[in-house]
Design a protein around this motif. Structure first.
Motif, mmCIF file in Angstrom:
data_model
loop_
_atom_site.group_PDB
_atom_site.id
_atom_site.type_symbol
_atom_site.label_atom_id
_atom_site.label_comp_id
_atom_site.label_asym_id
_atom_site.label_seq_id
_atom_site.Cartn_x
_atom_site.Cartn_y
_atom_site.Cartn_z
ATOM 1 N N GLY A 118 5.996 43.486 -85.524
ATOM 2 C CA GLY A 118 6.804 42.239 -85.237
ATOM 3 C C GLY A 118 7.874 42.118 -85.026
ATOM 4 O O GLY A 118 8.511 40.909 -84.854
ATOM 5 N N THR A 120 10.491 41.343 -82.355
ATOM 6 C CA THR A 120 9.814 41.106 -80.807
ATOM 7 C C THR A 120 10.843 41.381 -79.627
ATOM 8 O O THR A 120 12.076 42.298 -79.568
ATOM 9 C CB THR A 120 10.474 39.503 -81.026
ATOM 10 O OG1 THR A 120 12.241 39.234 -81.037
ATOM 11 C CG2 THR A 120 9.779 38.186 -81.671
ATOM 12 N N THR A 121 9.859 41.195 -78.454
ATOM 13 C CA THR A 121 10.684 42.029 -77.115
ATOM 14 C C THR A 121 11.732 41.476 -77.216
ATOM 15 O O THR A 121 13.575 41.586 -76.763
ATOM 16 C CB THR A 121 9.692 41.891 -75.913
ATOM 17 O OG1 THR A 121 10.043 39.787 -75.655
ATOM 18 C CG2 THR A 121 8.648 42.875 -75.550
ATOM 19 N N ALA A 122 12.667 39.723 -77.401
ATOM 20 C CA ALA A 122 14.044 39.846 -77.037
ATOM 21 C C ALA A 122 14.852 39.996 -78.599
ATOM 22 O O ALA A 122 16.198 40.277 -78.330
ATOM 23 C CB ALA A 122 13.462 37.892 -77.465
ATOM 24 N N GLU A 123 14.264 40.135 -79.379
ATOM 25 C CA GLU A 123 15.083 41.163 -80.182
ATOM 26 C C GLU A 123 15.354 42.989 -79.876
ATOM 27 O O GLU A 123 17.013 43.450 -80.143
ATOM 28 C CB GLU A 123 14.278 41.479 -81.325
ATOM 29 C CG GLU A 123 15.468 42.203 -83.222
ATOM 30 C CD GLU A 123 14.171 42.864 -84.319
ATOM 31 O OE1 GLU A 123 14.664 43.265 -85.150
ATOM 32 O OE2 GLU A 123 12.950 41.788 -84.319
#
Length: 139
Positions: A118, A120-123
């Motif tokens: 869950g 995110t790639t941004a996180e």
């Protein structure tokens, strides 16, 4: 004109016998797109191979993707090998199918961050860019 900070170098690896690599490839691509130099070692890597690559590539960090349930052993061995090679300044982070109850022990062992399903790639990209260099130079 201010000097540009060196690019972060991160070794991304799939330790153990797990053959599922779609997620790790997505993370590797996202980190690359975020300006991180990514060295993806591929599937079925031993901790020795992973640490060897990190040392050879002068990596700032190692990111492990573990879906096999062997996360305690695999992360532990990577950390042990870094210690043996005088390279504990290399930040270790990871993700995969890792039970929440195991995360505090992994952190006690020296894992800087665990991303659970869950995330995110941004996180992940934001955390790597915001934390790896600071952790790498603080050690």
């Amino acid at each position: 004109m201010a000097a540009k900070a060196p690019v972060l170098r991160v070794v991304i690896a799939k330790p153990g016998l797990d053959g599922h690599d779609r997620g790790v490839k997505v993370v590797a691509r996202a980190l690359r797109d975020a300006g991180v130099e990514v060295i993806y070692t591929g599937l079925r890597q031993t901790p020795e191979m992973i640490v060897g690559a990190a040392l050879q590539e002068d990596a700032d960090a190692i990111g492990l993707s573990v879906l096999s349930g062997a996360h305690m052993t695999l992360f532990g061995r990577v950390l042990e090998l870094l210690e043996e090679n005088g390279a504990r300044d290399i930040t270790v982070f990871g993700g995969g199918i890792i039970p929440e109850e195991d995360i505090p022990e992994l952190e006690r062992m020296g894992v800087a961050k665990i991303f659970t399903p869950g995330a995110t790639t941004a996180e992940i990209g934001d955390w790597v860019r915001g934390n790896v260099r600071a952790l790498h130079t603080a050690g």
